[in-house]
Design an enzyme around this catalytic site. Structure first.
Site, PDB file in Angstrom:
ATOM      1  N   ASN A 132      -5.797   9.245   7.499  1.00  0.00           N
ATOM      2  CA  ASN A 132      -7.085   8.581   7.451  1.00  0.00           C
ATOM      3  C   ASN A 132      -6.883   7.110   7.169  1.00  0.00           C
ATOM      4  OD1 ASN A 132      -9.831   8.198   7.408  1.00  0.00           O
ATOM      5  ND2 ASN A 132     -10.119   9.008   5.362  1.00  0.00           N
ATOM      6  N   HIS A 156       0.831  -1.206   0.000  1.00  0.00           N
ATOM      7  CA  HIS A 156       0.000   0.000   0.000  1.00  0.00           C
ATOM      8  C   HIS A 156       0.864   1.254   0.000  1.00  0.00           C
ATOM      9  CE1 HIS A 156      -4.099   1.723   1.459  1.00  0.00           C
ATOM     10  NE2 HIS A 156      -3.390   2.677   0.912  1.00  0.00           N
ATOM     11  N   HIS A 200     -11.094   0.287   1.099  1.00  0.00           N
ATOM     12  CA  HIS A 200     -10.736   1.362   2.029  1.00  0.00           C
ATOM     13  C   HIS A 200     -11.993   1.554   2.879  1.00  0.00           C
ATOM     14  CE1 HIS A 200      -9.483   5.655   3.028  1.00  0.00           C
ATOM     15  NE2 HIS A 200     -10.781   5.684   3.242  1.00  0.00           N
ATOM     16  N   HIS A 246       1.415   5.217  -2.009  1.00  0.00           N
ATOM     17  CA  HIS A 246       0.865   6.218  -2.927  1.00  0.00           C
ATOM     18  C   HIS A 246       2.001   6.951  -3.618  1.00  0.00           C
ATOM     19  CE1 HIS A 246      -3.356   5.969  -1.621  1.00  0.00           C
ATOM     20  NE2 HIS A 246      -2.835   5.653  -0.456  1.00  0.00           N
ATOM     21  N   HIS A 292      -5.525  -0.742   5.737  1.00  0.00           N
ATOM     22  CA  HIS A 292      -5.338   0.016   6.976  1.00  0.00           C
ATOM     23  C   HIS A 292      -6.413  -0.141   8.057  1.00  0.00           C
ATOM     24  CE1 HIS A 292      -7.931   2.747   4.769  1.00  0.00           C
ATOM     25  NE2 HIS A 292      -6.970   3.110   3.963  1.00  0.00           N
ATOM     26  N   ASP A 304       0.946   2.497   3.758  1.00  0.00           N
ATOM     27  CA  ASP A 304       0.044   3.566   3.309  1.00  0.00           C
ATOM     28  C   ASP A 304       0.831   4.866   3.144  1.00  0.00           C
ATOM     29  OD1 ASP A 304      -3.241   4.884   4.356  1.00  0.00           O
ATOM     30  OD2 ASP A 304      -2.158   4.944   2.461  1.00  0.00           O
TER      31      ASP A 304
END
Lengths: 183, 422, 314
Positions: free
Chosen positions: B274, B56, B175, B58, B228, B301
């Site tokens: 988040n 995970h 998510h 980004h 997450h 994340d």
């Protein structure tokens, strides 16, 4: 090293009495128009005592007030955490009156300067006369007392401590080596 | 290309090896037959682990190349000991068609440091309405599908996604967040957020979507993976679902394991992400699940954001923190060194187990196995500071931490892609 | 007593009991300045105060302006709409500009909670919180406590009820914290949507029943209800609210003690949370609160100015 006793209890009382007499002599025709205002702390106590003396001598008790000059000090930007302020109480209008401004110790003159600025915001006296118990010299401003109890030049490293019964439980004036801290 | 790693402490939970020795690599794989080579890495004092896999991450390319592009993300990954990262699709434009998937695969190949697997968007534009061309995207290299950043709000659409993926062997990654319940919240909803007058994100926002998805997955006999997970309730619901036979996998982030709402500095949005940092109770439950082996993976994340955005007031700053370069060291220092979990468990959670969810091969010290390794100096102490990051972004809640465990070499497909000091 | 040593006033949370007393004692002196013929003292001469109001507010702004000018400070106003923030000028940018202009103190009102705390960490001026979202409104709580002290002599043991939209109220939070620090007994009352159970963690009783918040209480502090709350589904309608929570003569006659007093941070929605005759009646201390507001703000400006960027070296 040791502390020097400038005045003892009797000395203090005697001087207050003589200050009162001088004030009466100079203002004989205008006792009714006098207002005595003391600078906190201790100037206000002296003011009360002077008023009592004047009453005893003349039968007239002048109104007594007290001012706290904290808000008018010129050194506020440098002294750090703010001192707490006491009340300023003037019981009568001071317009056209003879104001006897009273303080215990006259030193640099800055306290009196602040007091004058404050008084002037309260009204327009006929004249202001300054009475102090001790003049220790060391003036930084052109301030001149009208009535002085005792004059004694004291070095700037020393502190002149005034004790009055009402506040300190004892009476006297002592010259000490401690750090200055007028409370 | 040949590499000989000498005198290294081989620590490979998958093959059960924990001993000092040499590892010989030729042409991208481990070879039992050693050959002569001048490429020698002195491994004395270092541990050799299978390289980590982050399922995970980004990357902000396309759309935010100054914030994190393929180069910087790759550098950050290898600096953190990763050989493989999964890239989430919430770029601008999003990765919601096979053309974009091919773009990702090509860029990754051109940079050539870390293996980047694209996770494709499940719906066009991540809007939750129309399915993407998932089969074409799988053919181009998609390893999974997700609208991450957002949940799939419409249960009917979720159903279609799971149905459409049947037979492909590819998973949907949810998510889990109910945006109506999370509303304008920016931290965990509770006594603390109430005292601060800050709108909160309640735990039920995550748990209510977790149970919905579990039941739909059960109904369709489909597997499902949760990104997450941060709450005790979600863990209980996952256990419930597993008991009913649903194939559920899930990941937990390092920050949810190491921090809770009491760590939030309301003037520093490096503590805003988040799902948010939750209560102590939630954190304890996550750690317990980790110790018991319920968790399937630790995933960072990694969410880069530029300073001018993270510099904003807490309520206004974007959600997200980076994590590739701090994951191992922080968890090793706080959990392994302090006896919360063992070293082998940490390595498994960061490599073997995530690989298992998605049928990937990890590096293994076995003849013919992929040469994906990380060499770490476990004794080396270092301070997490901004200047040490290879990522273009600096938004980490671990700034200032003193940690142990420094990545010295990262080897991907038999090539040294990172050396300490790069 | 310990001298006041804080550099900022960010919230009541950060103040000790003694510091609260220092502020209230100083405020009483400042009140006497407001009674003089010349309502000005030179104390903050040469100090520049910037009023940064991101939320509209004439009352609080004017109260601060008067306080600043009575102390002879120079004042500047930066009133921004929230949209200008969205257009690109961040709070940080605004603050840095002020710093470049050598502003000594910043009074900030903002809808984002903890923005004064955020600012205080990033600029060298003293920061005064004039209201940050639903978080705190320390000057309001202090002027309320001054009003109570003047009326009752002592806040310890005083029975105060705060009624209304507690959830969204910075006044409720600050006042509750302040009253508890001074030993008062606080009850919070409102519809459940405005009163989540977490408020019990403050150490107060909560009730959804208006009667329980009125019977045998010394002070009833009423909060404003905003019309927007019914749109966001916090309230079915104002009608419901008025019916069950409005403080009117009937409610007072039935449940309150004869000597109860009513307070409100203003402005009052007459007919909504408070009936007009109650707002203007003899129970009400609302106008006293306004006068005390200026005095309290003067006190804070005075006490904080000692640690400002301009001085503070002892």
């Amino acid at each position: 090293m040791g502390n020097k006793k400038l005045l003892d209890r009797d000395g203090v009382r005697e001087l207050i009495g003589s200050l009162a007499s001088d004030i009466i002599n100079r203002n004989r025709k205008n006792i009714k128009n006098i207002c005595i205002i003391g600078i906190r702390n201790r100037g206000d106590i002296l003011a009360e005592r002077l008023a009592k003396y004047i009453y005893k001598e003349t039968g007239i008790k002048p109104p007594v007030g007290a001012i706290d000059i904290t808000l008018y000090r010129d050194d506020l930007t440098t002294i750090g955490p703010r001192p707490l302020i006491g009340p300023s109480e003037i019981p009568c209008s001071i317009d056209n009156r003879i104001v006897i401004l009273v303080d215990d110790v006259l030193y640099t003159g800055r306290t009196v300067r602040a007091a004058l600025d404050e008084l002037v915001d309260f009204g327009r006296p006929l004249r202001i006369e300054l009475a102090v118990l001790v003049d220790r010299g060391g003036r930084e401003l052109p301030i001149c007392p009208d009535y002085v109890g005792i004059k004694e030049d004291v070095d700037k490293s020393l502190n002149v401590a005034v004790y009055l019964e009402e506040l300190d439980g004892e009476e006297g004036v002592i010259v000490k080596k401690e750090e200055y801290g007028k409370v | 290309m040949k590499i000989l790693i000498k005198n290294v402490r081989i620590f490979d939970p998958a093959s059960g090896i924990d001993e000092e020795g040499d590892v010989f690599i030729k042409n991208g794989i481990v070879s039992k037959k050693k050959e002569e080579t001048r490429n020698i890495i002195e491994g004395k004092g270092l541990y050799l682990f299978p390289a980590f896999i982050d399922i995970h991450t980004h990357i902000r390319e396309p759309g935010g190349e100054d914030i994190e592009n393929f180069e910087s993300a790759s550098k950050a990954a290898v600096a953190g000991g990763y050989s493989t990262i999964f890239m989430m699709p919430n770029t601008e434009p999003p990765i919601d068609n096979d053309g974009m998937v091919r773009f990702v695969v090509k860029r990754a190949r051109d940079v050539g440091l870390v293996k980047i697997y694209p996770v494709g968007a499940a719906t066009i534009g991540r809007r939750g309405e129309r399915l993407t061309d998932m089969r074409a995207m799988i053919e181009c290299g998609c390893i999974g599908f997700s609208d991450d950043g957002s949940p799939v709000k419409n249960p009917r659409i979720l159903r279609r996604i799971l149905e459409y993926l049947k037979g492909t062997g590819i998973k949907f990654i949810e998510h889990p967040e109910d945006t109506e319940l999370s509303s304008d919240g920016s931290m965990n909803e509770g006594s603390l957020s109430n005292k601060l007058g800050v709108p909160g994100i309640p735990w039920v926002s995550e748990a209510s979507v977790v149970i919905r998805d579990i039941l739909i997955a059960e109904y369709l006999s489909s597997p499902i993976h949760f990104a997450h997970i941060s709450t005790e309730a979600s863990l209980d619901l996952i256990q419930f679902g597993r008991k009913r036979g649903v194939k559920i996998t899930f990941e937990v982030t390092p920050h949810h394991l190491l921090l809770d709402e009491d760590n939030v500095k309301i003037t520093d949005s490096n503590f805003k992400m988040n799902p948010p940092l939750r209560s102590k109770r939630d954190r304890k439950a996550l750690i317990k699940a980790l110790k018991k082996g319920f968790v399937n993976a630790i995933a960072t994340d990694h969410a880069p954001h530029p300073l001018y955005k993270k510099e904003l007031e807490f309520s206004l700053a974007p959600f997200g923190v980076i994590g590739l370069e701090t994951a191992f060291s922080t968890l090793y220092t706080e959990f392994v060194r302090k006896g919360v979990i063992g070293l082998n468990e940490l390595i498994e959670y960061m490599s073997v187990k995530p690989a298992g969810i998605f049928d990937l091969k990890t590096g293994m010290v076995r003849d013919g196995a992929p040469a994906d390794f990380v060499l770490i100096d476990l004794k080396k102490k270092w301070k997490i500071t901004e200047d040490k990051f290879h990522s273009l972004s600096r938004n980490s809640p671990f700034l200032g931490w003193d940690v142990y465990g420094r990545v010295v070499y990262t080897i991907v497909d038999g090539k040294v892609v990172y050396k300490e000091g790069d | 007593m310990e001298r006041f040593k804080q550099k900022h006033l960010l919230g009541i949370e950060e103040l000790s009991r003694d510091e609260i007393d220092s502020i209230l004692d100083t405020a009483i002196i400042m009140k006497s300045v407001l009674e003089r013929r010349i309502k000005k003292v030179p104390t903050l001469r040469g100090i520049t105060v910037a009023n940064l109001f991101f939320e509209p507010s004439t009352r609080t702004l004017n109260s601060f302006l008067i306080a600043e000018r009575r102390l002879s400070a120079d004042t500047i106003n930066v009133s921004k709409s929230f949209s200008s923030v969205l257009k690109g000028e961040t709070l940080l940018d605004t603050a840095r500009n002020l710093e470049a202009m050598r502003v000594d103190m910043v009074v900030i009102r903002h809808s984002v909670p903890c923005s004064p705390h955020y600012l205080a960490e990033r600029i060298s001026a003293s920061v005064i919180n004039a209201g940050d979202g639903a978080h705190e409104h320390p000057t309001q709580a202090l002027l309320d406590m001054l009003t109570l002290r003047e009326r009752f002599g002592n806040i310890e043991g005083l029975k105060v009820s705060i009624i209304g939209d507690i959830l969204h109220s910075r006044v409720a939070r600050s006042l509750t914290i302040g009253l508890l620090k001074k030993g008062a007994d606080v009850i919070l009352c409102g519809p459940p949507t405005f009163l989540p159970e977490w408020f019990e963690d403050y150490g107060v009783k909560i009730t959804y029943n208006l009667k329980d918040a009125i019977v045998d209480r010394d002070v009833i502090y009423v909060l404003r209800i905003q019309r927007e709350r019914q749109d966001a589904a916090f309230l079915p309608s104002l009608r419901e609210y008025i019916r069950y929570y409005s403080v009117n003569r009937d409610v007072l006659n039935r449940y309150a003690r004869k000597d109860v007093i009513i307070m409100h941070p203003g402005p009052v929605n007459r007919g909504v949370e408070l009936a007009p005759d109650v707002a203007d009646g003899p129970w009400s201390l609302i106008l006293h609160q306004v006068t005390n507001g200026i005095a309290v703000r003067m006190a804070i400006l005075y006490l904080l100015s000692g640690i400002g960027s301009s001085g503070g070296v002892e």
